[in-house]
Design an enzyme around this catalytic site. Structure first.
Site, PDB file in Angstrom:
ATOM      1  N   ARG A 107       0.902  -1.022  -0.050  1.00  0.00           N
ATOM      2  CA  ARG A 107       0.057  -0.019  -0.098  1.00  0.00           C
ATOM      3  C   ARG A 107       0.878   1.059   0.027  1.00  0.00           C
ATOM      4  O   ARG A 107       1.510   1.569   1.094  1.00  0.00           O
ATOM      5  CB  ARG A 107      -0.807  -0.212   1.294  1.00  0.00           C
ATOM      6  CG  ARG A 107      -2.175   0.944   1.102  1.00  0.00           C
ATOM      7  CD  ARG A 107      -2.544   0.992   2.763  1.00  0.00           C
ATOM      8  NE  ARG A 107      -1.824   1.936   3.461  1.00  0.00           N
ATOM      9  CZ  ARG A 107      -1.639   1.921   4.513  1.00  0.00           C
ATOM     10  NH1 ARG A 107      -2.042   1.164   5.412  1.00  0.00           N
ATOM     11  NH2 ARG A 107      -0.786   2.810   5.126  1.00  0.00           N
ATOM     12  N   HIS A 132      -3.606   4.491   4.720  1.00  0.00           N
ATOM     13  CA  HIS A 132      -4.752   3.393   4.688  1.00  0.00           C
ATOM     14  C   HIS A 132      -5.955   4.170   4.081  1.00  0.00           C
ATOM     15  O   HIS A 132      -6.597   3.387   3.080  1.00  0.00           O
ATOM     16  CB  HIS A 132      -4.799   3.039   5.972  1.00  0.00           C
ATOM     17  CG  HIS A 132      -6.323   2.279   6.263  1.00  0.00           C
ATOM     18  ND1 HIS A 132      -6.189   1.034   5.688  1.00  0.00           N
ATOM     19  CD2 HIS A 132      -7.200   2.526   6.774  1.00  0.00           C
ATOM     20  CE1 HIS A 132      -7.608   0.590   6.005  1.00  0.00           C
ATOM     21  NE2 HIS A 132      -8.355   1.560   6.664  1.00  0.00           N
ATOM     22  N   TYR A 154       3.858   5.383  11.479  1.00  0.00           N
ATOM     23  CA  TYR A 154       4.156   3.781  11.875  1.00  0.00           C
ATOM     24  C   TYR A 154       5.062   3.215  10.706  1.00  0.00           C
ATOM     25  O   TYR A 154       5.276   1.881  10.855  1.00  0.00           O
ATOM     26  CB  TYR A 154       2.790   3.296  12.100  1.00  0.00           C
ATOM     27  CG  TYR A 154       1.970   3.317  10.821  1.00  0.00           C
ATOM     28  CD1 TYR A 154       1.921   2.326   9.872  1.00  0.00           C
ATOM     29  CD2 TYR A 154       0.806   4.368  10.915  1.00  0.00           C
ATOM     30  CE1 TYR A 154       0.982   2.374   8.769  1.00  0.00           C
ATOM     31  CE2 TYR A 154      -0.132   4.220   9.967  1.00  0.00           C
ATOM     32  CZ  TYR A 154       0.075   3.236   8.999  1.00  0.00           C
ATOM     33  OH  TYR A 154      -0.735   3.449   7.781  1.00  0.00           O
TER      34      TYR A 154
HETATM   35  C1  LIG Z   1     -15.249  -5.845  11.727  1.00  0.00           C
HETATM   36  C2  LIG Z   1     -14.112  -4.610  11.425  1.00  0.00           C
HETATM   37  N1  LIG Z   1     -13.431  -4.318  12.256  1.00  0.00           N
HETATM   38  C3  LIG Z   1     -12.571  -3.054  12.199  1.00  0.00           C
HETATM   39  C4  LIG Z   1     -12.768  -2.455  11.139  1.00  0.00           C
HETATM   40  C5  LIG Z   1     -11.963  -1.118  11.100  1.00  0.00           C
HETATM   41  N2  LIG Z   1     -10.957  -1.308  10.035  1.00  0.00           N
HETATM   42  C6  LIG Z   1     -11.314  -0.883   8.876  1.00  0.00           C
HETATM   43  S1  LIG Z   1      -9.896  -1.048   7.481  1.00  0.00           S
HETATM   44  C7  LIG Z   1      -9.291  -2.006   8.756  1.00  0.00           C
HETATM   45  C8  LIG Z   1      -7.884  -2.744   8.152  1.00  0.00           C
HETATM   46  C9  LIG Z   1      -8.097  -3.877   7.304  1.00  0.00           C
HETATM   47  O1  LIG Z   1      -6.897  -4.088   6.597  1.00  0.00           O
HETATM   48  P1  LIG Z   1      -6.782  -5.286   5.640  1.00  0.00           P
HETATM   49  O2  LIG Z   1      -7.462  -6.180   5.588  1.00  0.00           O
HETATM   50  O3  LIG Z   1      -5.240  -5.569   5.469  1.00  0.00           O
HETATM   51  O4  LIG Z   1      -7.006  -4.175   4.207  1.00  0.00           O
HETATM   52  P2  LIG Z   1      -6.420  -2.825   3.759  1.00  0.00           P
HETATM   53  O5  LIG Z   1      -7.361  -1.910   4.358  1.00  0.00           O
HETATM   54  O6  LIG Z   1      -4.964  -3.058   4.081  1.00  0.00           O
HETATM   55  O7  LIG Z   1      -6.747  -3.119   2.092  1.00  0.00           O
HETATM   56  C10 LIG Z   1      -9.941  -1.996  10.021  1.00  0.00           C
HETATM   57  C11 LIG Z   1      -9.051  -2.649  11.112  1.00  0.00           C
HETATM   58  C12 LIG Z   1     -13.730  -2.576  10.370  1.00  0.00           C
HETATM   59  N3  LIG Z   1     -14.053  -1.735   9.245  1.00  0.00           N
HETATM   60  N4  LIG Z   1     -14.539  -3.790  10.570  1.00  0.00           N
END
Ligand SMILES: Cc1ncc(C[n+]2csc(CCOP(=O)(O)OP(=O)(O)O)c2C)c(N)n1
Ligand SMILES: [Mg+2]
Length: 385
Positions: free
Chosen positions: A279, A283, A292
């Site tokens: 990425r 985020h 970080y």
């Molecule tokens: C069930 C749930 N827990 C927490 C969140 C908050 N949240 C949004 S994005 C994220 C991280 C996701 O990381 P990843 O699966 O690696 O996907 P990326 O964003 O890196 O594409 C979190 C914890 C959420 N949206 N849904």
């Protein structure tokens, strides 16, 4: 070292997650970061010169549209944006491998797959501007709504895949069989939903491809907080194949996804693809990654850029000249300008429409809430909602 850090460090002898991906025999690559074509014993592509150029055009356009959306958020025109910067090859490669009849279950970041699906790029922007709740018909485009709840879409996808299998839409050799692809991130692999989806898909032999874009972070949490083993190896424990592909290589991503979709269509069950990528941006626009991660890490990945390597390949092989690259840039710029104009033209919805479509058949509780909210809106001087 604090107690928490000590508890998290790897026990002696457990180093499986530390091997460089390129040294892993399971890492599929067909185009190096320098734009050299390399062969792989199990995967290949057979694109025409025009198709190579089209892939490059896709990559440039989706990157440009994404940059425009980030700029729109910065100017207050979108509430938030989740950029795909760095993940263009993973999305265009897998998106172009889909057949029209295949069904896609995205997260909130799959703008490149959405583009390949032929959906107007304006569609998700209503959601991020807060003027609608995602504006396309999933059945028309075979592309489900963006899903923000991490991992939830993998279960929806599994149910859908089991459904098409029960409907007999799998296993025909006449090119009509269907498959499902579920996108999710490295962080999502820690969710119960994703693990449940793996179990159900496996034991019901569902026609599904689990496409994990391992972009190394779940917001600020690095990959080493999700797993001690390479993610693709998780599949083995669930009873189906897992494969790791260079997610910054559009050719390899295409080849691996196409093969996994074909397996699913033939009735051979699920595959987990780990697209190893990065990425490059934040985020979302609400995040500051400088807090970080270090700049040298980002620079190391810049050298593996998914768009530059296709450009280098086209140039080296004399498949494209400067005129072509200029024309593509100009098309992307025009598309971005058009997108911007259309976003600015999006009308604000009547606030009361938030109560629409909550239940298919309506509900007295929702009616009451609507009435109360209408009275509240009317209480403002000069209100004309
Ligand atoms: C069930 C749930 N827990 C927490 C969140 C908050 N949240 C949004 S994005 C994220 C991280 C996701 O990381 P990843 O699966 O690696 O996907 P990326 O964003 O890196 O594409 C979190 C914890 C959420 N949206 N849904
Ligand atoms: Mg991630």
């Amino acid at each position: 070292m604090s107690k928490g850090q000590a508890a998290r460090s790897a026990p002696a002898g457990r180093t499986a997650g530390k091997r460089a991906p390129a040294d892993d025999p399971a890492f599929v690559q067909l185009l190096t970061p320098d734009g050299e074509r390399v062969d792989h014993p199990d995967y290949s592509v057979e694109f025409t010169d025009d198709e190579y150029r089209d892939l490059y055009r896709d990559l440039v356009v989706v990157r440009k549209l994404d940059a425009e959306a980030t700029a729109l958020q910065r100017q207050g025109e979108l509430g938030i944006w989740a950029s795909l910067l760095g993940q263009e090859a993973a999305q265009v490669g897998s998106g172009r491998a889909l057949r029209p009849q295949d069904m896609v279950f995205p997260t909130y970041r799959e703008h490149g797959v959405l583009y390949c699906r032929g959906i107007d790029p304006i569609m998700p922007l209503g959601l991020f501007r807060g003027v609608d709740q995602g504006g396309w018909d999933p059945n028309e485009f075979k592309f489900a709504m963006y899903t923000i709840v991490i991992g939830a879409q993998t279960l929806h996808a599994t149910g859908y895949a089991m459904g098409i299998a029960m409907d007999g839409k799998v296993g025909d050799d006449d090119g009509t069989s269907e498959a499902v692809i579920a996108y999710f991130g490295d962080g999502a692999t820690s969710q119960g939903d994703v693990n449940e989806a793996f179990v159900w898909s496996s034991v019901f032999n569902a026609p599904i491809v689990f496409f994990c874009q391992n972009n190394q972070y779940a917001i600020s949490e690095p990959l080493e907080r999700q797993t001690r083993v390479p993610l693709y190896q998780r599949a083995r424990g669930f009873g189906f194949p897992g494969i790791r592909v260079d997610g910054n290589d559009v050719l390899a991503t295409y080849a691996v996804t196409r093969a996994a979709l074909d397996d699913a269509r033939r009735g051979q069950g699920p595959t987990l693809i780990e697209a190893y990528t990065y990425r490059m941006g934040a985020h979302t626009t609400s995040d500051d990654p400088t807090r970080y991660r270090i700049a040298s890490e980002v620079e190391a990945w810049q050298a593996k850029d998914p768009v530059k390597r296709v450009r280098a390949f086209l140039s080296k092989n004399k498949l494209a000249d400067d005129d072509f690259f200029t024309t593509v840039d100009e098309q992307a710029r025009k598309d971005a300008v058009a997108l911007r104009e259309r976003v600015l033209d999006m009308p604000d919805p009547n606030p009361l429409t938030i109560f629409d479509n909550v239940y298919a058949g309506g509900s007295p509780e929702i009616d009451e809430q609507r009435e109360r909210f209408a009275a509240y809106m009317d209480s403002f001087e000069g209100s004309a909602h």
